[in-house]
Design an enzyme around this catalytic site. Sequence first.
Site: not given
Lengths: 197, 378
Positions: B156, B225, B322, B355-356
């Site tokens: 990232s 967040r 992602d 993405h994680d």
Amino acid sequence: MNDQLRPDLAVIAGHIPDAARILDVGCGDGALLAALKDKPGMDLRGLEIDPANVATAVARGLSVVQGDADTDLGYYPDDSFDYAILSQTLQTTRRPDLVMSELLRIASHAFVSFPNFAHWRGRLSLAFGGRMPVTKLLPERWYDTPNIHHLTIDDFRTLVQERGWSVEGQWFLNKGRATTHTNANLFAEHAVFLLRS
Amino acid sequence: MDAHAQSHDDLFGLDRHVRLAGPLPLDSGASLTPVDFAYETYGTLNSERSNAILICHALTGDQYVASQHPITGKPGWWERIIGSGKPLDPERHFIICINVLGSCLGSSGPSAVDPATGDKWGMRFPVITVADMVRAQAMLLDHLGVERLNAVIGGSMGGMQALSWPVLFPERVESAIVIASTARHSAQNIAFHEVGRQAIMADPRWQGGAYYDGEAPSAGLAVARMAAHITYLSEAGLTEKFGRRLQGREAKTFGFDADFQIESYLRHQGISFVERFDANSYLYITRAMDYFDLAENHGGTLAKAFGKCRDTRFCIISFDTDWLYPTEESRHIVHALNAAGAPASFVELSSPFGHDAFLLEAPEMNRVIDGFLKAGAL
């Protein structure tokens, strides 16, 4: 080491000099590149469509990029390699002629190996069985084969002639062993050509 | 302070802090002096100084890459790939992870004290870029006596730094591993960040960033967040994990409680985040990411950015689910590396986690990184 290589790859590996810049298009899990790795001064790169193969090749320490020969060769600059290699991949591309043009734009030489569809066993099977051949060499059936452009050695020669490329070497294989040039279109299972633009 | 006057134990180990005089010139034209660094090292720098690996962390990451977080008590955020027998192995590698410039866990940033005034910087802290982060890291590596990096690795925003390293310091980087990242922030990336920043700045407690003597803008930061967290997951992953399931109840309440599990989960993500992160740091770091465009200083042609990187090996990894930094962005990097003649490897791995994925269990990623690093350990 070359004994373990697929026979067409062994032919190619045996004709590549030291300190060469190589792009193996459709490099699979990187078997050929791995076999060339210990030669001095080599710059070895691969392009491969299957992610599991790419992961294996990268995990072997090879510089391999996931991509498609039909669409991704355009991103390589002119004359950036000495040899481009297309082994057992030509017949799976959407436009084999364009892929070969790209190979000879990117590299000064191109090794191209492919299964010869005009081998007598395939001819017999089609002529007398009336069905698309399923042989040890071409084990998939017509509907699940990745080979979408079957070709013969004579077809290949015609294309090379039409495009004005020159043949610098040709090798023919039958049951994994070198065979004679005479009547290769009938008796060779595999062909390996070395081309120059 | 002269590095050689410090003992090895002072320089290396867990939870290290150092103040360097600088100055650190910034892309904005401002400059920072002195510069504070919080960092950790694992393993031993060998006598040839050839086994150093720099790990760059993501937006809300920190230097506690393989040690317990001091606030949350959680294990290090990347212990899946660091440890004995793992791709990054302190028995073989000297691993460095530095709290990024602008962050809030000990390195210079808006929540730190401005030595010139004795007050916390707040919004007087200069706006920084990813390149500034990398130049700051280089300054600390100079102090640690690490001239060359065997590898720089990050996911990232860490990937943006890893990609910038060989561009800024081609002679210092042998290989770069760039995971789930991009060479430029897209309009969509900027848009999501702007939602987060506006949520923070709309919180009345934010007070133009001067909230350090009172209550922090926790509500705004939590919303930021929550919005960002959605972008880290995949739709399929969310559906599998939460679906439309209700949270601890049999029926909808016809109210605005967290009826759905996904609501409860996001609220928890928001609330737990504000305990460990500073709202102003969130503004500064998201800004740095939005400003990131590696081709910008090279006439818009990414390949030119890599013009001096022919001796650096690159490994680019993306994940198929992602959508924050999709595979197309990684391909764009790879095409530019090919055009520049830099040795590049690239693979898109399959994962349901969006993405994680790079932070989660990914055996294929470990296998690729391990092989790539070992190929360079000659």
